[in-house]
Design a protein around this motif. Structure first.
Motif, PDB file in Angstrom:
ATOM      1  N   VAL A  88      65.023 -38.517 125.142  1.00  0.00           N
ATOM      2  CA  VAL A  88      66.076 -39.102 125.965  1.00  0.00           C
ATOM      3  C   VAL A  88      67.239 -39.484 125.050  1.00  0.00           C
ATOM      4  O   VAL A  88      67.134 -40.411 124.239  1.00  0.00           O
ATOM      5  CB  VAL A  88      65.570 -40.339 126.736  1.00  0.00           C
ATOM      6  N   VAL A  89      68.341 -38.746 125.177  1.00  0.00           N
ATOM      7  CA  VAL A  89      69.519 -38.961 124.338  1.00  0.00           C
ATOM      8  C   VAL A  89      70.284 -40.196 124.801  1.00  0.00           C
ATOM      9  O   VAL A  89      70.710 -41.023 123.993  1.00  0.00           O
ATOM     10  CB  VAL A  89      70.430 -37.718 124.380  1.00  0.00           C
ATOM     11  N   SER A  90      70.464 -40.336 126.107  1.00  0.00           N
ATOM     12  CA  SER A  90      71.098 -41.538 126.645  1.00  0.00           C
ATOM     13  C   SER A  90      70.702 -41.717 128.098  1.00  0.00           C
ATOM     14  O   SER A  90      70.356 -40.754 128.789  1.00  0.00           O
ATOM     15  CB  SER A  90      72.626 -41.478 126.505  1.00  0.00           C
ATOM     16  N   GLY A  91      70.732 -42.947 128.550  1.00  0.00           N
ATOM     17  CA  GLY A  91      70.331 -43.260 129.911  1.00  0.00           C
ATOM     18  C   GLY A  91      68.845 -43.586 130.000  1.00  0.00           C
ATOM     19  O   GLY A  91      68.160 -43.750 128.984  1.00  0.00           O
ATOM     20  N   SER A  92      68.372 -43.684 131.230  1.00  0.00           N
ATOM     21  CA  SER A  92      66.956 -43.986 131.473  1.00  0.00           C
ATOM     22  C   SER A  92      66.503 -43.211 132.692  1.00  0.00           C
ATOM     23  O   SER A  92      67.283 -42.978 133.619  1.00  0.00           O
ATOM     24  CB  SER A  92      66.747 -45.487 131.689  1.00  0.00           C
ATOM     25  N   GLY A  93      65.238 -42.803 132.673  1.00  0.00           N
ATOM     26  CA  GLY A  93      64.745 -41.966 133.759  1.00  0.00           C
ATOM     27  C   GLY A  93      63.318 -42.286 134.134  1.00  0.00           C
ATOM     28  O   GLY A  93      62.653 -43.121 133.501  1.00  0.00           O
ATOM     29  N   THR A  94      62.879 -41.621 135.182  1.00  0.00           N
ATOM     30  CA  THR A  94      61.477 -41.656 135.568  1.00  0.00           C
ATOM     31  C   THR A  94      61.012 -40.209 135.682  1.00  0.00           C
ATOM     32  O   THR A  94      61.647 -39.405 136.369  1.00  0.00           O
ATOM     33  CB  THR A  94      61.286 -42.379 136.916  1.00  0.00           C
ATOM     34  N   ILE A  95      59.916 -39.906 134.979  1.00  0.00           N
ATOM     35  CA  ILE A  95      59.386 -38.551 134.977  1.00  0.00           C
ATOM     36  C   ILE A  95      58.257 -38.489 136.001  1.00  0.00           C
ATOM     37  O   ILE A  95      57.278 -39.234 135.892  1.00  0.00           O
ATOM     38  CB  ILE A  95      58.854 -38.144 133.592  1.00  0.00           C
ATOM     39  N   GLU A  96      58.423 -37.592 136.973  1.00  0.00           N
ATOM     40  CA  GLU A  96      57.388 -37.377 137.996  1.00  0.00           C
ATOM     41  C   GLU A  96      56.614 -36.123 137.598  1.00  0.00           C
ATOM     42  O   GLU A  96      57.170 -35.021 137.591  1.00  0.00           O
ATOM     43  CB  GLU A  96      58.058 -37.208 139.361  1.00  0.00           C
ATOM     44  N   ALA A  97      55.336 -36.303 137.233  1.00  0.00           N
ATOM     45  CA  ALA A  97      54.525 -35.169 136.771  1.00  0.00           C
ATOM     46  C   ALA A  97      53.056 -35.529 136.949  1.00  0.00           C
ATOM     47  O   ALA A  97      52.655 -36.681 136.701  1.00  0.00           O
ATOM     48  CB  ALA A  97      54.806 -34.859 135.303  1.00  0.00           C
ATOM     49  N   SER A  98      52.262 -34.563 137.391  1.00  0.00           N
ATOM     50  CA  SER A  98      50.820 -34.778 137.558  1.00  0.00           C
ATOM     51  C   SER A  98      50.528 -36.028 138.380  1.00  0.00           C
ATOM     52  O   SER A  98      49.655 -36.836 138.025  1.00  0.00           O
ATOM     53  CB  SER A  98      50.122 -34.863 136.192  1.00  0.00           C
ATOM     54  N   ASP A  99      51.250 -36.171 139.500  1.00  0.00           N
ATOM     55  CA  ASP A  99      51.052 -37.287 140.433  1.00  0.00           C
ATOM     56  C   ASP A  99      51.231 -38.658 139.804  1.00  0.00           C
ATOM     57  O   ASP A  99      50.673 -39.650 140.275  1.00  0.00           O
ATOM     58  CB  ASP A  99      49.650 -37.215 141.073  1.00  0.00           C
ATOM     59  N   ARG A 100      52.018 -38.702 138.711  1.00  0.00           N
ATOM     60  CA  ARG A 100      52.322 -39.997 138.098  1.00  0.00           C
ATOM     61  C   ARG A 100      53.820 -40.117 137.896  1.00  0.00           C
ATOM     62  O   ARG A 100      54.509 -39.133 137.694  1.00  0.00           O
ATOM     63  CB  ARG A 100      51.631 -40.137 136.730  1.00  0.00           C
ATOM     64  N   MET A 101      54.295 -41.365 137.942  1.00  0.00           N
ATOM     65  CA  MET A 101      55.691 -41.672 137.637  1.00  0.00           C
ATOM     66  C   MET A 101      55.697 -42.440 136.323  1.00  0.00           C
ATOM     67  O   MET A 101      55.031 -43.474 136.192  1.00  0.00           O
ATOM     68  CB  MET A 101      56.289 -42.537 138.750  1.00  0.00           C
ATOM     69  N   THR A 102      56.434 -41.956 135.349  1.00  0.00           N
ATOM     70  CA  THR A 102      56.476 -42.593 134.028  1.00  0.00           C
ATOM     71  C   THR A 102      57.921 -42.884 133.665  1.00  0.00           C
ATOM     72  O   THR A 102      58.756 -41.985 133.619  1.00  0.00           O
ATOM     73  CB  THR A 102      55.863 -41.665 132.962  1.00  0.00           C
ATOM     74  N   ASP A 103      58.208 -44.140 133.417  1.00  0.00           N
ATOM     75  CA  ASP A 103      59.562 -44.520 133.014  1.00  0.00           C
ATOM     76  C   ASP A 103      59.801 -44.155 131.552  1.00  0.00           C
ATOM     77  O   ASP A 103      58.922 -44.357 130.702  1.00  0.00           O
ATOM     78  CB  ASP A 103      59.767 -46.028 133.187  1.00  0.00           C
ATOM     79  N   VAL A 104      60.982 -43.627 131.291  1.00  0.00           N
ATOM     80  CA  VAL A 104      61.380 -43.331 129.907  1.00  0.00           C
ATOM     81  C   VAL A 104      62.767 -43.922 129.668  1.00  0.00           C
ATOM     82  O   VAL A 104      63.613 -43.964 130.555  1.00  0.00           O
ATOM     83  CB  VAL A 104      61.387 -41.814 129.600  1.00  0.00           C
ATOM     84  N   GLU A 105      62.940 -44.373 128.422  1.00  0.00           N
ATOM     85  CA  GLU A 105      64.192 -45.025 128.030  1.00  0.00           C
ATOM     86  C   GLU A 105      64.860 -44.214 126.921  1.00  0.00           C
ATOM     87  O   GLU A 105      64.228 -43.377 126.296  1.00  0.00           O
ATOM     88  CB  GLU A 105      63.891 -46.438 127.490  1.00  0.00           C
ATOM     89  N   GLN A 106      66.111 -44.513 126.675  1.00  0.00           N
ATOM     90  CA  GLN A 106      66.839 -43.875 125.574  1.00  0.00           C
ATOM     91  C   GLN A 106      65.994 -43.959 124.293  1.00  0.00           C
ATOM     92  O   GLN A 106      65.477 -45.016 123.940  1.00  0.00           O
ATOM     93  CB  GLN A 106      68.198 -44.560 125.393  1.00  0.00           C
ATOM     94  N   GLY A 107      65.821 -42.813 123.646  1.00  0.00           N
ATOM     95  CA  GLY A 107      65.050 -42.762 122.413  1.00  0.00           C
ATOM     96  C   GLY A 107      63.610 -42.340 122.588  1.00  0.00           C
ATOM     97  O   GLY A 107      62.974 -41.900 121.635  1.00  0.00           O
ATOM     98  N   ASN A 108      63.056 -42.478 123.795  1.00  0.00           N
ATOM     99  CA  ASN A 108      61.683 -42.033 124.048  1.00  0.00           C
ATOM    100  C   ASN A 108      61.594 -40.513 124.002  1.00  0.00           C
ATOM    101  O   ASN A 108      62.556 -39.807 124.328  1.00  0.00           O
ATOM    102  CB  ASN A 108      61.198 -42.475 125.436  1.00  0.00           C
ATOM    103  N   ALA A 109      60.431 -40.014 123.629  1.00  0.00           N
ATOM    104  CA  ALA A 109      60.102 -38.595 123.749  1.00  0.00           C
ATOM    105  C   ALA A 109      59.051 -38.443 124.847  1.00  0.00           C
ATOM    106  O   ALA A 109      58.305 -39.388 125.146  1.00  0.00           O
ATOM    107  CB  ALA A 109      59.558 -38.066 122.432  1.00  0.00           C
TER     108      ALA A 109
END
Lengths: 119, 119
Positions: free
Chosen positions: B59-80
């Motif tokens: 994550v280069v900038s911003g914040s997201g939620t990854i929807e994959a394999s029936d799970r929602m995972t929050d990711v922040e700037q800098g996370n892989a």
């Protein structure tokens, strides 16, 4: 899906750097490159490094100056930079207050001999 | 040493995304993976995607939620985050104000058939 956070990684001190190798995540069979997080503390620089692997880096946080091939190149959070095989480099943290955190992926050039362990 | 900035990349629109493929940098002989920058606009989500390549993102900038394999995972700037081969995924921008910019590297699983062009 797996999430990785440099702040949660197991790290060790190497010279001025704090290094978190991705071997800890057990992805050797998945990834076609090695990877690490490393931190250059505020006001400090990495040791000069030179290795046969190409190295692609992303600046996770902070700002730095890359000294390589007789040039100084400023990089900011979010920038990527690619060092060629055997290109000597020193990573300077430009800030005296904020750590410089970098993600790096590295791999041997195409057609080069594989390491002894066959990886 | 070469520096790459997502803000300076040539991009194109793909569905809701703005995509900057790394083919523009001419590194096909150097890198053992494909790569791209992509931006999910504020308040939007990527189309559902599913492909045979493994995909490692930062994550280069911003914040997201990854929807994959029936799970929602929050990711922040800098996370892989790493998506497995054929793992369907949707990338949600959690912010209604700030774009979510991601760097992704992708490669075929070890032992899989090479593409027709031999790359």
């Amino acid at each position: 899906m797996r999430r990785f956070d440099s702040a949660e990684a197991e790290t060790y001190v190497s010279g001025t750097l704090n290094v978190g190798r991705w071997e800890q995540y057990g992805l050797g069979d998945v990834m076609p490159f090695g990877a690490m997080w490393y931190t250059v503390p505020a006001g400090q620089s990495s040791p000069r490094d030179c290795h046969p692997e190409h190295e692609l880096s992303l600046v996770v946080s902070g700002s730095g100056t890359i000294e390589a091939s007789d040039r100084m190149t400023d990089v900011e959070q979010g920038n990527a930079f690619l060092l060629d095989s055997t290109e000597a480099h020193i990573i300077h943290n430009r800030s005296t207050e904020v750590p410089l955190v970098i993600f790096s992926a590295y791999w041997m050039p195409r057609g080069s001999e594989p390491p002894v362990d066959g990886q």
